[in-house]
Design a protein around this motif. Sequence first.
Motif, PDB file in Angstrom:
ATOM      1  N   UNK B 149      35.746  75.761  56.238  1.00 15.59           N
ATOM      2  CA  UNK B 149      35.085  76.565  57.281  1.00 15.59           C
ATOM      3  C   UNK B 149      35.122  78.044  56.935  1.00 15.59           C
ATOM      4  N   UNK B 150      36.203  78.474  56.305  1.00 15.93           N
ATOM      5  CA  UNK B 150      36.209  79.870  55.834  1.00 15.93           C
ATOM      6  C   UNK B 150      35.100  80.072  54.815  1.00 15.93           C
ATOM      7  N   UNK B 151      34.937  79.082  53.952  1.00 14.82           N
ATOM      8  CA  UNK B 151      33.875  79.165  52.960  1.00 14.82           C
ATOM      9  C   UNK B 151      32.515  79.230  53.631  1.00 14.82           C
ATOM     10  N   UNK B 152      32.354  78.371  54.629  1.00 17.66           N
ATOM     11  CA  UNK B 152      31.069  78.363  55.331  1.00 17.66           C
ATOM     12  C   UNK B 152      30.816  79.722  55.960  1.00 17.66           C
ATOM     13  N   UNK B 183      37.924  89.848  52.761  1.00 16.88           N
ATOM     14  CA  UNK B 183      39.163  89.447  53.438  1.00 16.88           C
ATOM     15  C   UNK B 183      39.373  87.947  53.291  1.00 16.88           C
ATOM     16  N   UNK B 184      38.288  87.198  53.366  1.00 15.99           N
ATOM     17  CA  UNK B 184      38.418  85.739  53.221  1.00 15.99           C
ATOM     18  C   UNK B 184      38.786  85.389  51.789  1.00 15.99           C
ATOM     19  N   UNK B 217      48.704  84.781  58.263  1.00 22.62           N
ATOM     20  CA  UNK B 217      47.700  85.754  57.829  1.00 22.62           C
ATOM     21  C   UNK B 217      46.298  85.226  58.120  1.00 22.62           C
ATOM     22  N   UNK B 218      46.108  83.949  57.860  1.00 20.15           N
ATOM     23  CA  UNK B 218      44.802  83.349  58.115  1.00 20.15           C
ATOM     24  C   UNK B 218      44.478  83.423  59.594  1.00 20.15           C
ATOM     25  N   UNK B 219      45.479  83.169  60.434  1.00 21.80           N
ATOM     26  CA  UNK B 219      45.231  83.243  61.881  1.00 21.80           C
ATOM     27  C   UNK B 219      44.788  84.646  62.271  1.00 21.80           C
TER      28      UNK B 219
END
Lengths: 219, 414, 107, 185, 243, 401
Positions: B149-152, B183-184, B217-219
């Motif tokens: 989903x981060x990729x998307x 950032x992603x 960090x992802x959150x």
Amino acid sequence: MFGEGILKGLAETARNFFGSFVSAERLTTVEYPEQRIAPFEAARVFPFLVYDGEDWLAGLRCVACQICEKECPPQCIFIEKSKDKKPDFVGKPQSYPMRFEIDISVCMSCQICVEVCPFEAIKMDTAFELSTGDRFGGLLLNLTQLAKPNAYYRQIHPTGAAEVDARMAEEMAKAEAKAKTATDAAAKAAADAAATKAADATPAAGDASQSRPDEESRR
Amino acid sequence: MSESQSHSAAAGENPEGRKPGSQNLVSQRPESQKLEGWNRPARTEPEADGQLLEVSMGPHHPSTHGVFRMDVALDGERVIRLRPVFGYLHRNHEKLGEGQSYLSSMPYTDRLDYFCSLSNNWAYALAVEKLAGQQVPERAEYLRVILAELTRFQNHASSIGFLIQEMGASGTPLMYAFREREKILDLFEELTGARMMCNYMRFGGCRVDASPAWLEKARARVAALPGFVDEFERLLATNEILMARCQGVGILRPELAVNAGVTGPMLRASGVGYDIRKVDGYGIYNRFSFRVPLGEHGDVYDRFMVRLLEMRESVKILEQALKEIPAGPVMDPRLKLRNFRPKPGEAYGRIEAPKGELGFYLISDGGPNPYRYRVRPPSLINLTILEDMCLGHSVADVVLISGSVDIVLGEVDR
Amino acid sequence: MMGQITPLAGYLLVAALVFSIGLAGALTRRNAILVLIGIELMLNAANLNLIAFWRYGPHPELLTGMIFAIFSIAVAAAEAAVGLGLVIQIHRHARTTDLDAINRMKG
Amino acid sequence: MSLIFYLIAALTVAGGLAAVLLKNTVHCALALTVAFAGLALLFLNLDAQFAGFAQILVYIGAVAILVVFAILLTKGSETPQGGVFSRTWLVGLTAAAAVFAVLGWAVIASAPLLPKAATPATAATSAMVVTPAPAVPPAPAVTVEQIGRALAGRYVLPLEIVAVLLTAALIGAVIVAMHEKEEAK
Amino acid sequence: MKTVEQIKAAIEAAVAGAGVEVVPNPSPSGQHSLRIEPGRAVEVARFLRDDAELALDFLSNVTGVDWLDREIEETVTETRTVTRMVDGVEQAVEETVEETRQRIEPGFLEAVYHLYSVAKKHGPVVLRMRTVNRTDQVELPSLTPIWRSAEFQEREVFDLYGIIFTGHPDLRRLLMWPGFKDHPMRRDYVEPDDFEYEPTAHDRVLERALAHQAASEAASTAAGEKASEPAEAAEQQGTEADA
Amino acid sequence: MTATASFARSIIETSDQIFVLLKQWLVSFLPAAWQPAAGVVLCVAAIVGLFPALFALTTVLERKGLGRIQNRIGPNRVGPLGLLQPLADGIKSLTKEDIVPARADWAVHFLAPLVLVVAVFMGFAVVPMGRNLVLVDMDAGLLFYFAMGASTELAIFMAGWSSRNKYSLLGAMRAVAQMISYEVALLLSTVVVVMMAGSLSLTKIVAAQNQYTWGLPHWYIFTPWGLAGFLMYAIATTAETNRSPFDLPEGESELVAGYHTEYSGFKFALFFLGEYLAMFSVSGLGATLFLGGWSAPFSFLTWVPSWIWFFSKLMLSIFVFIWLRGTLPRLRQDQLMNFAWKFVLPMTLLNLLVAGLWRFMGEGWERWVLCTAILVVAYVVMGRMGMRREHFGPRSYRYAE
């Protein structure tokens, strides 16, 4: 519909214009040569060979098993096995690479060699400023260029190195214990036993932050 | 050189006794061939006196995404004919895949759609898991969802950026998208070791586990993403120029979209509610609540907006996944990667990649290498109807329409 | 000889020369657009005459010649627009602007 | 007759000659703009500032552009194969030469009859340039305001007629263009 | 979603002489496929697309597979009459022999279609079609008239495998350039020796590179005017395909 | 006390007229007969020196501004804060190979950038850059300005045609069509100012605006027709200078670089220069026509030298150009034409009517209400009509399931 969308957009760009002066969140640019971001621990660039101790030739972990050469997707590793053997860190006689060369102009930094290596011998470096004017020779790294001490590995990948060190210490202890029990038995048999054990002595822990155990050798 | 000429020439040849390499390249193409229903629109053929302006857009035209060419015939600025030309980036990925082990193909999948390497990893891992009947640990499934989903999100953001760039906005939205993407990518690098060529997933799980610090960090980063979508929306969604440029341009009817195999945001912008995350429920997608935005007109604006809304839904999935992620291993330690030999058989695994349905079709003959390794590239198949969408529009719209398809040439040409 | 020419005569001579060049162009060229160019030159030569006569005429303050020239410019612009429109129309119809080729009544 | 006059006149005539003699039609059109510019300079030399600028605005800014557009639309920028001059070029040239002979004779013959005015001074006045008092009698001071008043007063009828003419031409041009479109459909 | 057997029955009921055969898939994926006869493929495809219950309106994936000629070693037990000298007299004797024979099973090219239904949200249904052999009878009917999705993918299969799809509206090479010969995805494809020197230490590779260099030097010095002929032919081929 | 005041006044006077005095001082060294010619040469040299310098500054400011808008830093390597970047760019473009396409018409190809730059430079002659700071105070100054502006179209056509490149020709055709279309609107939008000021002379137009009521200036932008005229002028000039969102002629996503695709090296730099000079020139003209030229925004600020006001107004409008460029995507050709002929032109024509109404209604609040109302109603109606014609508007989206 009378230009308010355009005005909204202009307000947004204005906010970013001023925001970039005050907010680090907005201005993400890094001015590279002067300003550097420390590489993440997991970062991988090109592989190198780890050796223990002071003498790189003696302490090289690689036993020239050529698994990485076979598994390397772009086939950028070349290994020439030695004829003779030398003892590894647990004292078992092993082959060693006569030649170990990596063409980093071909290497695609996929880390598969690290994953398949059963001996924790090849790891990923984080140095990336490797540009050179010599396209052919300069990007073909040989054994001397590839060999780096374990201390360096500990420095760039502290977590992974700690795990590896612990595992290796465990093995060493096991091997020593084996050797101790073996002294009671016939010397030759003991040596044989130690050799077989050492072959699958690679770590078995499930989580492998840097490397994956070679399952096959255990079976 | 007119088309009928070459056809008659080709038809005159006898395809007798062919061995590989001796075959005529243009097959017989009967002019009277009727395609039922899904006919490509009748090309208004050029007037005899050559009033048409033939422009070759690409392979190094500034607006083609990578090395891609469109042979366009223009009447004034109106497109009369458009032929996409591929292959400038052809590396024969499939042949490579057949020549090496299952594991060695994984890093090559990164290089298909180099914007979404993690989605590609997942699709390939899924296909191999289907082929070998492997199970994936819970935590690895969650990590896969999070990364996909981060990729998307970053793919949609930058594809919108490129689209607006093609409209001539001097890169501002693109830069905002890249700012967020940065950032992603940092998250990706911290977890997988690389920003773009992640090579992270393995059949039966993931390569390494995510640390609690990474998840934290992802959150934090995910919590900031809706703000970015709002910013994008304020900057673009109601901009009159953008609406005037995009609305009613490149309309794709839903029936044609389905028939032409169009997938992903393109298909949903045409109003077809088909999202493989919902339909197949692969991985653990059926555990999350998210919606599938649908367009109504199937034009460039709908594609743009569907992507924007999908970014919001991605954030929703990410929030749930990051909250619920369980502890546990990310990979079954008994699984072997090296010398992996699945039983003979075949499998087709597909996922909803950001650009559409990404499928891998594998045939195993029991050996260490796949007997057949096929990638179903969404970018290529979504281009099937490029000409249909462009006919009758102006050159400027061609650029826009091809931008709205969202292609990556690494995947189109493989 | 030239020294004896008054300024007005000089301008008139230039105008006559430009007019004749325009006329020659209009009469000798094959391309319809070139014919129009010749006509434009002739019109401009006439304008030059108007201005010159206004300037050296007995009543410059009445502005007659100048106003006439301004009107002429405006009309010439319209003439050019219509003329070129016709040329384009002919081109669409006959696929050529060669006057020798389209000097027949048959469409 | 000042040197400036001869220079401008030479430029104008050269531009005109090039416009009718050159092979490439676009070159002809560009040469035509040179001739237009020369004429505009002649107007300025004659103190007709407004007419001169109007000449540039209308002829260079509009007519020349129109001509090049027409050339491009009719694919006229390629040199035709069969020569650029018409079959009856000799007749045309003779006629033009005859016309010039008559006009030139008339001008020169009537030279004594023409009014003799002083050489005009340049009209450009500058606040930054301290111009010395003109040695020659001043040119008629024509301001834009005067022209405006003349147009709206004495010449209002011609103005209206020209306005009607322009409108008619505009509509005519539009109709000519539209007609073809319908035919195409 | 029907099982493959049910679909097979449905096709056979709807299209006479369809000749459908279930190809089982032993892998855990359980995606069994249906082999259809090329002769009736278009009808079958149309039925699959238009049938209300199946509604396979979405052709996801088209690909080719190359199955090489296989040498099959089989042990054959055979009884035959042999003329043999038995005790000095020539007699016909029946004799049972067991021998290993090698038989070449001809290879074929296969086109595989993965179908899904967008309307009913089910799938996949896998269709396969096989050519007669790998050399001269490589025609298969194109399914592009039924599913536009196949347009580029069939072109790709044509390009990389050499299957000629009859009825395809625009069958040109997709990825390889028009002048290219041969089909690179075939399993017996031999790469052209256009190896460029790379500094890899792979000795094999190095040897090959040096050999290639020597060969190309020799070729360039030896063949002066001969080289132009194939180039011309290639050009011709290229222009033909260009159009 | 008075001495101090007069000293202050003389200081103000001197700083205001510093360039005029400087010129006179320099010229005074020459014999009297040469003085007028030398003065002109000096003024021309000043313009030819100043605006290219401003161009250099603007390119770096634009890149930095765009960078900041896009959350980047922008050029900062050459010289302090990257201010020497234009110098580096200039050296680069001077030393680059000048490539002329093989089939190009080399003479026309060579002349095109020169014609463009010369025509644009001519426009500066009539723009007053301060009190008494104008090269030629022509009676028909505005007409002269537009005559020069019209000549640039020819240069662009020459560039596009002579390159023998499809993209160049398409770009040139687009540019010329666009410029002609917006030229009409541009001229008409300035006519309101001419109507009010009663002169085509730019100095007189500034003088007409250089008055104050309650400390506020009589700039034309502060009237309904002035504001509308200014907006139309801004739109038309943005199109005229090929700036975003009207930068179609060089729309790089479609036409590579439009008419200067085939230009390189110094000739390309000249085009670049010409474009920016045009931008300065229309900004200066806009400031002169609607923003009071060199006059101060408040009566208590009149002591600040007039040229400072002129140049700050000019730079402000340059900043708006940059801002627009950083925000907006570009229009399509047909939309651009529709916008010109179906929105901008009718609005300017209506504005002429409104200006006439304003003139004849006399002082009082009624004219404010009436004129504003007419313009707003027309704007709303035309905006809606345009939307209906182009069939666009915000949309709402549904979700599956």
